[in-house]
Design a protein around this motif. Structure first.
Motif, PDB file in Angstrom:
ATOM      1  N   ASP A   3      28.419 -53.173 -54.015  1.00  0.00           N
ATOM      2  CA  ASP A   3      27.659 -53.762 -52.914  1.00  0.00           C
ATOM      3  C   ASP A   3      26.942 -52.643 -52.149  1.00  0.00           C
ATOM      4  OD1 ASP A   3      26.635 -55.197 -50.835  1.00  0.00           O
ATOM      5  OD2 ASP A   3      28.571 -55.578 -49.855  1.00  0.00           O
ATOM      6  N   LEU A   4      25.622 -52.685 -52.136  1.00  0.00           N
ATOM      7  CA  LEU A   4      24.851 -51.649 -51.453  1.00  0.00           C
ATOM      8  C   LEU A   4      24.187 -52.160 -50.176  1.00  0.00           C
ATOM      9  CD1 LEU A   4      23.128 -49.713 -54.390  1.00  0.00           C
ATOM     10  CD2 LEU A   4      25.183 -49.117 -53.106  1.00  0.00           C
ATOM     11  N   SER A   5      24.732 -53.234 -49.622  1.00  0.00           N
ATOM     12  CA  SER A   5      24.216 -53.668 -48.322  1.00  0.00           C
ATOM     13  C   SER A   5      24.481 -52.553 -47.307  1.00  0.00           C
ATOM     14  CB  SER A   5      24.894 -54.963 -47.878  1.00  0.00           C
ATOM     15  OG  SER A   5      26.297 -54.797 -47.818  1.00  0.00           O
ATOM     16  N   GLY A   6      23.527 -52.351 -46.403  1.00  0.00           N
ATOM     17  CA  GLY A   6      23.662 -51.272 -45.437  1.00  0.00           C
ATOM     18  C   GLY A   6      23.260 -49.914 -45.979  1.00  0.00           C
ATOM     19  N   HIS A   7      22.680 -49.877 -47.167  1.00  0.00           N
ATOM     20  CA  HIS A   7      22.235 -48.636 -47.779  1.00  0.00           C
ATOM     21  C   HIS A   7      20.710 -48.627 -47.918  1.00  0.00           C
ATOM     22  CE1 HIS A   7      26.484 -48.445 -48.802  1.00  0.00           C
ATOM     23  NE2 HIS A   7      26.328 -47.212 -49.262  1.00  0.00           N
ATOM     24  N   THR A   8      20.169 -47.440 -48.126  1.00  0.00           N
ATOM     25  CA  THR A   8      18.742 -47.256 -48.420  1.00  0.00           C
ATOM     26  C   THR A   8      18.627 -46.611 -49.794  1.00  0.00           C
ATOM     27  OG1 THR A   8      18.232 -46.901 -46.076  1.00  0.00           O
ATOM     28  CG2 THR A   8      16.592 -46.162 -47.685  1.00  0.00           C
ATOM     29  N   VAL A 350      20.724 -43.046 -53.508  1.00  0.00           N
ATOM     30  CA  VAL A 350      21.357 -44.064 -52.666  1.00  0.00           C
ATOM     31  C   VAL A 350      21.900 -43.391 -51.413  1.00  0.00           C
ATOM     32  CG1 VAL A 350      23.132 -45.843 -52.524  1.00  0.00           C
ATOM     33  CG2 VAL A 350      21.974 -45.401 -54.714  1.00  0.00           C
ATOM     34  N   LEU A 351      21.420 -43.846 -50.251  1.00  0.00           N
ATOM     35  CA  LEU A 351      21.798 -43.280 -48.968  1.00  0.00           C
ATOM     36  C   LEU A 351      22.554 -44.317 -48.153  1.00  0.00           C
ATOM     37  CD1 LEU A 351      18.234 -41.907 -48.164  1.00  0.00           C
ATOM     38  CD2 LEU A 351      20.152 -40.508 -48.930  1.00  0.00           C
ATOM     39  N   GLU A 352      23.625 -43.914 -47.530  1.00  0.00           N
ATOM     40  CA  GLU A 352      24.386 -44.826 -46.689  1.00  0.00           C
ATOM     41  C   GLU A 352      23.747 -44.897 -45.306  1.00  0.00           C
ATOM     42  OE1 GLU A 352      28.982 -45.748 -45.250  1.00  0.00           O
ATOM     43  OE2 GLU A 352      28.497 -43.861 -46.288  1.00  0.00           O
ATOM     44  N   GLY A 353      23.204 -46.066 -44.955  1.00  0.00           N
ATOM     45  CA  GLY A 353      22.562 -46.243 -43.663  1.00  0.00           C
ATOM     46  C   GLY A 353      21.092 -46.578 -43.813  1.00  0.00           C
ATOM     47  N   ASP A 354      20.434 -46.769 -42.676  1.00  0.00           N
ATOM     48  CA  ASP A 354      19.024 -47.154 -42.629  1.00  0.00           C
ATOM     49  C   ASP A 354      18.176 -45.913 -42.377  1.00  0.00           C
ATOM     50  OD1 ASP A 354      16.527 -48.214 -42.232  1.00  0.00           O
ATOM     51  OD2 ASP A 354      17.064 -49.428 -40.486  1.00  0.00           O
ATOM     52  N   LEU A 355      17.554 -45.382 -43.423  1.00  0.00           N
ATOM     53  CA  LEU A 355      16.782 -44.144 -43.313  1.00  0.00           C
ATOM     54  C   LEU A 355      15.601 -44.299 -42.369  1.00  0.00           C
ATOM     55  CD1 LEU A 355      16.298 -41.235 -44.297  1.00  0.00           C
ATOM     56  CD2 LEU A 355      14.967 -42.197 -46.177  1.00  0.00           C
ATOM     57  N   GLU A 356      14.997 -45.477 -42.340  1.00  0.00           N
ATOM     58  CA  GLU A 356      13.793 -45.654 -41.525  1.00  0.00           C
ATOM     59  C   GLU A 356      14.097 -45.574 -40.033  1.00  0.00           C
ATOM     60  OE1 GLU A 356       9.680 -48.223 -41.767  1.00  0.00           O
ATOM     61  OE2 GLU A 356      11.420 -48.823 -42.939  1.00  0.00           O
ATOM     62  N   SER A 357      15.329 -45.856 -39.653  1.00  0.00           N
ATOM     63  CA  SER A 357      15.667 -45.827 -38.231  1.00  0.00           C
ATOM     64  C   SER A 357      16.310 -44.513 -37.791  1.00  0.00           C
ATOM     65  CB  SER A 357      16.623 -46.980 -37.896  1.00  0.00           C
ATOM     66  OG  SER A 357      17.867 -46.809 -38.561  1.00  0.00           O
ATOM     67  N   ASP A 358      16.739 -43.688 -38.756  1.00  0.00           N
ATOM     68  CA  ASP A 358      17.452 -42.458 -38.401  1.00  0.00           C
ATOM     69  C   ASP A 358      17.271 -41.433 -39.515  1.00  0.00           C
ATOM     70  OD1 ASP A 358      19.144 -40.457 -37.580  1.00  0.00           O
ATOM     71  OD2 ASP A 358      20.966 -41.664 -37.584  1.00  0.00           O
ATOM     72  N   ARG A 363      20.861 -37.203 -45.219  1.00  0.00           N
ATOM     73  CA  ARG A 363      21.998 -36.381 -45.642  1.00  0.00           C
ATOM     74  C   ARG A 363      23.144 -37.224 -46.204  1.00  0.00           C
ATOM     75  NH1 ARG A 363      22.485 -31.660 -41.068  1.00  0.00           N
ATOM     76  NH2 ARG A 363      20.263 -31.465 -40.599  1.00  0.00           N
ATOM     77  N   ASN A 364      23.081 -38.540 -46.011  1.00  0.00           N
ATOM     78  CA  ASN A 364      24.195 -39.405 -46.406  1.00  0.00           C
ATOM     79  C   ASN A 364      24.046 -39.895 -47.846  1.00  0.00           C
ATOM     80  OD1 ASN A 364      24.996 -39.079 -43.763  1.00  0.00           O
ATOM     81  ND2 ASN A 364      24.602 -41.183 -43.148  1.00  0.00           N
ATOM     82  N   VAL A 365      23.917 -38.971 -48.767  1.00  0.00           N
ATOM     83  CA  VAL A 365      23.751 -39.334 -50.170  1.00  0.00           C
ATOM     84  C   VAL A 365      25.107 -39.718 -50.754  1.00  0.00           C
ATOM     85  CG1 VAL A 365      22.979 -38.554 -52.436  1.00  0.00           C
ATOM     86  CG2 VAL A 365      21.808 -37.745 -50.372  1.00  0.00           C
ATOM     87  N   THR A 366      25.152 -40.883 -51.376  1.00  0.00           N
ATOM     88  CA  THR A 366      26.390 -41.293 -52.038  1.00  0.00           C
ATOM     89  C   THR A 366      26.283 -41.115 -53.549  1.00  0.00           C
ATOM     90  OG1 THR A 366      25.632 -43.595 -52.107  1.00  0.00           O
ATOM     91  CG2 THR A 366      26.975 -42.933 -50.213  1.00  0.00           C
ATOM     92  N   VAL A 367      25.237 -41.655 -54.141  1.00  0.00           N
ATOM     93  CA  VAL A 367      25.035 -41.550 -55.588  1.00  0.00           C
ATOM     94  C   VAL A 367      23.585 -41.156 -55.856  1.00  0.00           C
ATOM     95  CG1 VAL A 367      25.155 -42.736 -57.821  1.00  0.00           C
ATOM     96  CG2 VAL A 367      26.734 -43.363 -55.993  1.00  0.00           C
TER      97      VAL A 367
END
Length: 391
Positions: A3-8, A350-358, A363-367
């Motif tokens: 589940d990648l909801s909340g990811h960019t 795949v980044l954890e969080g909303d890149l466009e807002s922050d 830096r939050n790379v997961t995969v």
């Protein structure tokens, strides 16, 4: 299925000034055979151009090992050794003093499998013209960190790409003489140059009309800027202990020096020039350039470039394009990489969080997916802690 909801998800980033070597404080230099490719990939940089090689066969061997699946790392476009003119900055650069020497250099390295040539600060017009002509005849492209040649002269000679931007443009140095690199030019340009004046507007228009791309490398300029020390924990942890010690001593010396010439105003002028270039239709890409005083390291510096471009006034979609599609376009591989669409290679971050807002989310790379194969970012980073500057 995860589940990648909340990811960019963004395209794999393309680093256009991403050496395999690392240069730290005091000129300490090492070939990052292990740490560099892993950190690039971990940060989401799936394609790089080395943009000047110190150990070109080492770079070619790393490229081969990655392509054969023997080591993790980004897709590599290897550049020949630096080619320069009289009085080279470093002793391992190729010094050409005639057009024929320049042509012979290009032919040799074309045969060895490089795809780009990088000209350096003291090359003269006749030799650069020969480099460009021979490179294009061999199917290669040319970029440069130039000084003895102005940006406008490089455009007129047919250069494909120019590195660093405003600070290295001797078009803005009032002391400039033909085929000579003025001493301490970056400081003079930073103090006296106008990134939005008539010279800048004419230069930008010429670059745009001639299709000459530019590489932003603000991540290497920032640590040399007073009040802008890069002290994040993960960067310091990545460095070998002696490299970290040298770097922190240099940072302290910069901050304690009331006459240190690289100031916030210099960095802001670089940003303004890059804004003007993009607003005029120029193709801006980015790369870390892991040199300077050592605060810009492989991968992490690329991510910092993203944040600095946001600070420069670009919105998130534009910066993603600069960091991916534009790099692919300059390198002529935009039919394969640079965007997420059917028919292209599966390079995804795949980044954890909303890149466009922050912008911190970069830096939050997961995969990281390269060619459809997923890599665990955290494990790659952990595998090279304490290695930057020695391996």
């Amino acid at each position: 299925m995860r589940d990648l909801s909340g990811h960019t998800v963004i395209p794999g980033m393309i680093g256009l000034h991403n050496h395999m070597f690392f240069m730290g404080a005091g000129g300490r230099m090492s070939q990052g055979m292990v740490s560099s490719p892993r950190l690039y990939l971990a940060a989401g940089v799936t394609t790089i151009r080395t943009t000047g090689s110190v150990s070109p066969y080492a770079d070619l061997n790393v490229k081969s090992n990655i392509e054969r699946g023997l080591a993790p790392g980004p897709r590599m476009h290897v550049t020949a050794p630096y080619v320069t003119g009289p009085n080279p900055a470093l002793g391992d650069m190729a010094q050409v003093t005639t057009p024929e020497e320049a042509r012979r250099f290009v032919r040799y390295w074309a045969g060895e499998g490089v795809s780009w040539i990088k000209a350096y600060t003291t090359i003269r017009r006749a030799e650069l013209a020969a480099v460009i002509e021979e490179a294009h005849a061999q199917g290669l492209r040319v970029t440069g960190h130039i000084c003895s040649i102005t940006f406008q002269e490089a455009v007129d000679l047919g250069m494909d790409n120019i590195e660093h931007g405003f600070g290295t443009a001797t078009d803005f140095d009032p002391r400039k003489r033909p085929d000579e690199c003025p001493p301490n030019s970056m400081v003079v340009v930073g103090e006296q140059g106008d990134p939005a004046g008539e010279t800048a507007r004419a230069l930008i228009l010429s670059m745009v009309e001639n299709g000459v791309g530019m590489t932003s490398t603000m991540a290497v300029i920032e640590p040399m800027t007073k009040g802008r020390a890069v002290l994040e924990e993960r960067t310091l942890e990545a460095m070998a202990p002696e490299v970290r010690e040298d770097y922190l001593e240099t940072v302290d010396a910069i901050e304690a020096n009331p006459e240190w010439p690289m100031t916030e105003a210099h960095l802001q002028k670089n940003m303004a020039f890059e804004r003007g270039f993009v607003e005029a239709g120029g193709v801006l890409a980015a790369g870390v350039d892991p040199t300077g005083i050592g605060g810009a390291i492989a991968g992490f510096g690329d991510q910092r470039n993203y944040q600095l471009l946001i600070e420069a006034g670009f919105d998130a979609p534009t910066v993603v394009r600069i960091m991916s599609a534009n790099g692919a376009r300059i390198m002529g591989v935009d039919d394969e990489v640079g965007t997420i669409e059917p028919g292209k290679l599966a390079d995804l971050v795949v980044l954890e969080g909303d890149l466009e807002s922050d912008s911190e989310i970069i830096r939050n790379v997961t995969v990281v997916f390269k060619d459809g194969v997923g890599y665990d970012s955290e494990k790659l980073i952990d595998s090279v802690k304490g290695m930057v500057g020695i391996r």
